[in-house]
Write a protein that holds these residues in place. Structure first.
Motif, PDB file in Angstrom:
ATOM      1  N   UNK A 127      11.867   7.272   5.699  1.00 24.87           N
ATOM      2  CA  UNK A 127      11.401   7.751   7.009  1.00 24.87           C
ATOM      3  C   UNK A 127      12.147   9.033   7.398  1.00 24.87           C
ATOM      4  N   UNK A 128      13.457   9.029   7.173  1.00 23.89           N
ATOM      5  CA  UNK A 128      14.270  10.204   7.546  1.00 23.89           C
ATOM      6  C   UNK A 128      13.783  11.434   6.777  1.00 23.89           C
ATOM      7  N   UNK A 169       6.593  -3.354   3.238  1.00 22.68           N
ATOM      8  CA  UNK A 169       6.985  -4.608   3.871  1.00 22.68           C
ATOM      9  C   UNK A 169       7.195  -4.495   5.371  1.00 22.68           C
ATOM     10  N   UNK A 170       6.767  -3.395   5.967  1.00 19.80           N
ATOM     11  CA  UNK A 170       7.032  -3.173   7.385  1.00 19.80           C
ATOM     12  C   UNK A 170       5.801  -3.404   8.251  1.00 19.80           C
ATOM     13  N   UNK A 171       4.636  -3.494   7.609  1.00 21.03           N
ATOM     14  CA  UNK A 171       3.392  -3.572   8.370  1.00 21.03           C
ATOM     15  C   UNK A 171       2.915  -2.190   8.783  1.00 21.03           C
ATOM     16  N   UNK A 172       3.764  -1.187   8.579  1.00 24.35           N
ATOM     17  CA  UNK A 172       3.384   0.188   8.948  1.00 24.35           C
ATOM     18  C   UNK A 172       2.825   0.868   7.691  1.00 24.35           C
ATOM     19  N   UNK A 173       1.514   1.060   7.666  1.00 26.38           N
ATOM     20  CA  UNK A 173       0.902   1.688   6.483  1.00 26.38           C
ATOM     21  C   UNK A 173       0.858   3.191   6.694  1.00 26.38           C
ATOM     22  N   UNK A 174       0.974   3.936   5.592  1.00 26.67           N
ATOM     23  CA  UNK A 174       0.702   5.370   5.701  1.00 26.67           C
ATOM     24  C   UNK A 174      -0.764   5.511   6.101  1.00 26.67           C
ATOM     25  N   UNK A 209       2.404  -1.991   2.568  1.00 24.79           N
ATOM     26  CA  UNK A 209       1.671  -2.728   3.597  1.00 24.79           C
ATOM     27  C   UNK A 209       0.157  -2.692   3.431  1.00 24.79           C
ATOM     28  N   UNK A 210      -0.290  -2.681   2.175  1.00 26.29           N
ATOM     29  CA  UNK A 210      -1.739  -2.843   1.935  1.00 26.29           C
ATOM     30  C   UNK A 210      -2.122  -4.259   2.333  1.00 26.29           C
ATOM     31  N   UNK A 227      -4.090   0.052  -5.816  1.00 29.91           N
ATOM     32  CA  UNK A 227      -2.997  -0.334  -4.932  1.00 29.91           C
ATOM     33  C   UNK A 227      -1.938  -1.159  -5.647  1.00 29.91           C
ATOM     34  N   UNK A 228      -0.697  -1.007  -5.191  1.00 27.60           N
ATOM     35  CA  UNK A 228       0.414  -1.869  -5.622  1.00 27.60           C
ATOM     36  C   UNK A 228       0.799  -2.668  -4.379  1.00 27.60           C
ATOM     37  N   UNK A 229       0.635  -3.977  -4.474  1.00 29.67           N
ATOM     38  CA  UNK A 229       0.652  -4.803  -3.275  1.00 29.67           C
ATOM     39  C   UNK A 229       1.746  -5.857  -3.338  1.00 29.67           C
ATOM     40  N   UNK A 230       2.609  -5.896  -2.335  1.00 32.22           N
ATOM     41  CA  UNK A 230       3.645  -6.914  -2.257  1.00 32.22           C
ATOM     42  C   UNK A 230       3.159  -8.112  -1.458  1.00 32.22           C
ATOM     43  N   UNK A 231       3.474  -8.118  -0.159  1.00 31.13           N
ATOM     44  CA  UNK A 231       3.212  -9.276   0.698  1.00 31.13           C
ATOM     45  C   UNK A 231       1.813  -9.853   0.575  1.00 31.13           C
ATOM     46  N   UNK A 232       0.795  -8.997   0.618  1.00 28.13           N
ATOM     47  CA  UNK A 232      -0.592  -9.492   0.613  1.00 28.13           C
ATOM     48  C   UNK A 232      -1.063  -9.945  -0.770  1.00 28.13           C
TER      49      UNK A 232
END
Ligand code: PGA
Length: 248
Positions: A127-128, A169-174, A209-210, A227-232
């Protein structure tokens, strides 16, 4: 469409998942490439079950030496031995938590290609870095390090995944536009470094966050190949929705 299970699932849970997934993904055969990146402990079982299905069983990491005094590490020949055909390399969690450098990531990518494993190399900014206007400086440096070390590999032997760290993993998608902007620039850079054929053959995924609710607009972007998908990806039902969206 690639599932990155990260540090989730026992052997039994992996078996249940694959038993539910395999009959359903058969519908997408030849249309969507599906990969499951499992922890080492259940990888041989995932690979055994996936055999003949078209689903690619993959690891989440390996070390670039083939054998030796490297306690705790697993090599490319060991992955091939249990039936893995691919590996994620340089995931941001490995770069940040396990101190993986661009150099180590490049050596792993090169070793994967030589060994006949499909590398899925992750790149992405914090983010920074994004807020400071340094997204491209970071991402282009990561891509260059990998591509310059790849030797004679063709574009079809390489997958890149643009995963902005702030979206994992943040729920914030680009936004789809941000994903396209970064991935389009990565493809242009591949063209500059290795020529147009390499650039069009290389697959470039988005990750971060897909979920079923945002996959269509991401996949609609011109340069996004998947897509490369973690949580979902942890639940078969939502992962299958993503596979379906990749076909549409
Ligand atoms: P996420 O993870 O889908 O849970 O954000 C993606 C990844 O880290 O590969």
């Amino acid at each position: 469409m690639a599932a990155n299970w990260k540090m989730h699932k026992t052997v039994r849970e992996a078996q249940d998942y694959m038993a539910a997934l395999l009959p359903r993904v058969a519908d997408f055969a030849g249309e969507v490439d599906v990969a499951v990146f499992a922890p080492f402990t259940c990888l041989s079982e995932v690979a055994r079950m996936a055999e003949g299905s078209g689903v690619i069983a993959g690891a989440q990491n390996f070390f670039y030496e083939d054998s030796g005094a490297f306690t705790g590490e697993v090599s490319a020949p060991m992955l091939l031995d249990v039936g893995a055909r691919a590996s994620i390399i340089g995931h941001s969690e490995r770069r940040e938590l396990f101190c993986e450098t661009d150099e180590a990531v490049a050596r792993k990518a090169r070793r994967a290609v030589e060994a006949g494993l499909l590398p899925v190399v992750c790149v992405g900014e914090t983010k920074e870095e994004r807020d400071a206007g340094r997204m491209w400086e970071k991402v282009s440096g990561q891509v260059r390090a990998v591509v310059e070390g790849l030797g004679e590999a063709s574009g079809g032997q390489v997958v890149l995944a643009y995963e902005p760290i702030w979206a994992i993993g943040t729920g914030e998608t680009a936004s789809p536009e941000d994903a396209q902007d970064a991935i389009g620039r990565i493809r242009e850079l591949l063209g500059e470094l290795r020529g147009g054929e390499f650039a069009s053959e290389a697959r470039i995924l988005y990750g971060g966050s897909i979920k079923p609710g945002n996959i269509s607009e991401i996949m609609a972007q011109k340069d996004v190949d998947g897509g490369l998908v973690g949580g979902a990806s942890l639940e078969v039902g939502s992962f299958l929705e993503l596979v379906g969206a990749a076909r549409d």
